[in-house]
Design a protein around this motif. Structure first.
Motif, mmCIF file in Angstrom:
data_model
loop_
_atom_site.group_PDB
_atom_site.id
_atom_site.type_symbol
_atom_site.label_atom_id
_atom_site.label_comp_id
_atom_site.label_asym_id
_atom_site.label_seq_id
_atom_site.Cartn_x
_atom_site.Cartn_y
_atom_site.Cartn_z
ATOM 1 N N ASP A 79 4.769 2.799 -3.181
ATOM 2 C CA ASP A 79 3.748 1.767 -3.311
ATOM 3 C C ASP A 79 2.743 2.133 -4.406
ATOM 4 N N ALA A 80 2.109 1.102 -4.931
ATOM 5 C CA ALA A 80 1.008 1.281 -5.872
ATOM 6 C C ALA A 80 -0.266 0.787 -5.228
ATOM 7 N N VAL A 81 -1.398 1.299 -5.725
ATOM 8 C CA VAL A 81 -2.711 0.915 -5.209
ATOM 9 C C VAL A 81 -3.568 0.451 -6.383
ATOM 10 N N LEU A 82 -4.297 -0.647 -6.184
ATOM 11 C CA LEU A 82 -5.149 -1.181 -7.240
ATOM 12 C C LEU A 82 -6.608 -1.076 -6.828
ATOM 13 N N ARG A 116 5.939 -7.069 -10.349
ATOM 14 C CA ARG A 116 7.109 -6.193 -10.191
ATOM 15 C C ARG A 116 6.847 -5.034 -9.239
ATOM 16 N N GLN A 117 5.588 -4.764 -8.962
ATOM 17 C CA GLN A 117 5.245 -3.630 -8.118
ATOM 18 C C GLN A 117 4.988 -4.064 -6.680
ATOM 19 N N ARG A 118 5.123 -3.120 -5.775
ATOM 20 C CA ARG A 118 4.728 -3.361 -4.386
ATOM 21 C C ARG A 118 3.333 -2.774 -4.204
ATOM 22 N N VAL A 119 2.364 -3.662 -4.008
ATOM 23 C CA VAL A 119 0.953 -3.249 -3.904
ATOM 24 C C VAL A 119 0.413 -3.780 -2.576
ATOM 25 N N PRO A 120 0.641 -3.077 -1.481
ATOM 26 C CA PRO A 120 0.232 -3.603 -0.175
ATOM 27 C C PRO A 120 -1.276 -3.595 0.046
ATOM 28 N N VAL A 121 -2.008 -2.693 -0.643
ATOM 29 C CA VAL A 121 -3.442 -2.534 -0.395
ATOM 30 C C VAL A 121 -4.183 -2.481 -1.720
ATOM 31 N N ILE A 122 -5.337 -3.141 -1.774
ATOM 32 C CA ILE A 122 -6.220 -3.020 -2.932
ATOM 33 C C ILE A 122 -7.627 -2.681 -2.445
ATOM 34 N N THR A 182 -14.463 -3.109 -0.342
ATOM 35 C CA THR A 182 -13.648 -3.859 0.617
ATOM 36 C C THR A 182 -12.193 -3.430 0.488
ATOM 37 N N VAL A 183 -11.566 -3.155 1.636
ATOM 38 C CA VAL A 183 -10.146 -2.814 1.688
ATOM 39 C C VAL A 183 -9.393 -4.069 2.101
ATOM 40 N N SER A 184 -8.405 -4.453 1.281
ATOM 41 C CA SER A 184 -7.663 -5.698 1.536
ATOM 42 C C SER A 184 -6.175 -5.419 1.562
ATOM 43 N N ALA A 185 -5.457 -6.213 2.353
ATOM 44 C CA ALA A 185 -4.004 -6.090 2.460
ATOM 45 C C ALA A 185 -3.343 -7.349 1.926
#
Length: 544
Positions: free
Chosen positions: A428-431, A475-481, A521-524
């Motif tokens: 996973d990637a995180v933004l 293209r990426q899987r980014v479950p959380v930002i 803020t943590v978002s899914a």
């Protein structure tokens, strides 16, 4: 330029010894790595995740900087290995500076003083290449001036390109200094000048061509240069802001020390140019060429590197400024010898006094600005061998045992870092919407959207850049930002397309506050189902 007495072993003994001591001092006195350092570590980690620079993420032309870090992280993950790597680079620069400065001045005492000035100024770890590249370039130029050979020119050309691979603009500064030095060394024969420059270019081409081919394959040189220009936009507002005033010198405090060093660096350049012009008949061709090369490097560094915040940027000029000061102090020694022979006594006495005041002002300002006494105390040396061993053990443990909580660059490690590590997968990637690449590094997660950090309000804001960001995000899987609410308006204005994309696909579920009071803020991502919860606040975890 002076030839130092003794054989090769004797000449190199002092630089090696000083380099070893410099490494121990820099490593043991080290504070935590600065926030900016985690940008380099973020790129390094991205490479270790299997992503290709340029093709899979944006980097502005610093490949060697993060590839060295990637090599260290591969064998020894964590902040400690990066500290050791960069401390070793700064120690190498300090050791080389002793030899270069001694040859510039004709005095080992001045050589050691120059290296102490460079070391005590406490250059930032992530800026080691700004200190190392100019001193190595002058060392190679001195070697060629002493014994001209094609091999030495090849090495010189290779180093210019290596400097460019550390950071592209460094290659320009070092290249300019090299050209000036070679032209003056061969000023009496244009054929020799052309031959020397051609051989130097050939040495650089050996290293540059493979890199050039890679960039063309990955993204194309036009796009590569465009991205480099975009990255520069994040710093353009700093060039003429926050500069010291001459009146600040009157203060005997940190601001006064910053102002004095700022003008001292500029004064060094002016004094070098004036001395080269006024005393040109007293200088050998080699002396004139090497000193002019140092002055050229200093003239190139000052307008771009020495900007706001000045106290931090001054340290980036530690190597090139130390060489310039060493040459001027050497000129003071020559003037003193002339005085002893009764030649031009008034001018000579003024020169000697100026040299003494110059050295005292530089040393005193550095002591105050860099808190050298505090640095020495941090090493644990006052407790003897046991104190040094305890300091080393503490640095090693806090930078090698994950989550490296005590190495976090600003106060306590946020629990969100542990959450990201526990609740997202290795792929996973995180933004993050604000510049904080340390979150990606400490959580061991790749960054999203192709950028290690967003740089509002002016960098990478074009429609083309935002289109590239959206392409990577899709293209990426980014479950959380993580969204910085207090800076979100700035982010949304700079990147409206990305902000719209995130707003339509992510929903907040938690919040925490960071060191500066900003609310995060943590978002899914909507549509993903958590398999469990995490922590007392029961944040969603394990997205499927």
């Amino acid at each position: 330029m002076y030839d130092l007495k003794g054989g090769r072993v004797t000449v190199w003994a002092v630089p090696i010894l000083f380099g070893v001591l410099a490494f121990a001092f820099r490593a043991l006195s080290a504070p935590d790595l600065a926030n900016d350092h985690y940008m380099t570590l973020g790129w390094a980690q991205q490479v270790l995740f299997g992503e290709w620079p340029e093709r899979d993420f944006v980097e502005p032309g610093m490949p060697l900087s993060y590839l060295l870090s990637a090599a260290a992280q591969y064998f020894w993950p964590g902040p400690f290995s990066e500290l050791v790597l960069t401390a070793a680079m700064l120690a190498a620069a300090a050791g080389i500076t002793t030899l270069v400065a001694a040859r510039l001045s004709g005095s080992w005492i001045i050589g050691v003083f120059a290296a102490c000035f460079e070391l005590a100024l406490n250059p930032r770890f992530h800026s080691f290449h700004k200190v190392l590249t100019p001193v190595v370039a002058i060392l190679l130029l001195q070697a060629y001036a002493r014994v001209p050979s094609r091999v030495r020119l090849l090495w010189l050309g290779a180093w210019v390109v290596i400097a460019a691979l550390f950071r592209h603009d460094l290659g320009v500064y070092i290249g300019l200094a090299t050209v000036v030095g070679l032209l003056l060394l061969h000023a009496d024969n244009w054929r020799d000048s052309a031959r020397a420059l051609g051989t130097t270019v050939a040495g650089g081409a050996i290293i540059f061509l493979p890199y050039a081919a890679y960039v063309q394959w990955a993204v194309g040189w036009r796009e590569h240069l465009r991205r480099g220009y975009e990255f520069l936009q994040s710093d353009t507002h700093q060039i003429f802001e926050g500069l010291p005033a001459l009146a600040d010198i009157a203060q005997w405090n940190r601001d006064g020390a910053v102002a004095l060093l700022f003008f001292l660096v500029h004064g060094t350049l002016v004094a070098m140019i004036a001395t080269l012009v006024l005393r040109r008949r007293h200088h050998s061709r080699e002396t004139r060429a090497i000193a002019a090369a140092v002055a050229t490097a200093l003239a190139a560094f000052i307008p771009v590197i020495l900007r706001e915040p000045v106290d931090g940027r001054l340290t980036d000029l530690a190597g090139v400024a130390a060489m310039g000061m060493a040459w001027l102090l050497g000129e003071g020694i020559v003037a003193e010898r002339e005085a002893s022979r009764g030649q031009r006594p008034v001018l000579t006495i003024v020169t000697v006094l100026a040299s003494v005041l110059f050295a005292a002002a530089a040393g005193g300002s550095v002591w105050l600005l860099a808190r050298v006494g505090e640095q020495i105390d941090n090493t644990g040396v006052y407790a003897g061998r046991r104190g040094l061993e305890d300091t080393w053990r503490d640095l090693r443990d806090r930078g090698t045992i994950w989550p490296w909580a005590r190495s976090w660059p600003s106060r306590e490690l946020p629990q969100a870092v542990l959450y990201l590590r526990a609740c997202t997968s290795a792929d996973d990637a995180v933004l993050l919407t604000w510049p904080a690449p340390e979150y990606n590094f400490f959580s061991r997660r790749r960054f999203a959207a192709g950028h290690v950090e967003f740089l509002p309000p002016s960098a990478f804001t074009t429609p083309l850049d935002q289109e590239q960001m959206l392409g990577w995000l899709q293209r990426q899987r980014v479950p959380v930002i993580l969204t910085n609410r207090d800076r979100y308006e700035e982010f949304a204005r700079a990147y409206p397309s990305v902000a719209s994309y995130l707003a339509g696909r992510y929903e907040g579920f938690g919040e925490f506050t960071i060191y500066d009071g900003s609310r995060i803020t943590v978002s899914a991502q909507r549509g993903l189902t958590p398999s469990r919860t995490w922590g007392p606040e029961r944040w969603p975890c394990g997205f499927q």
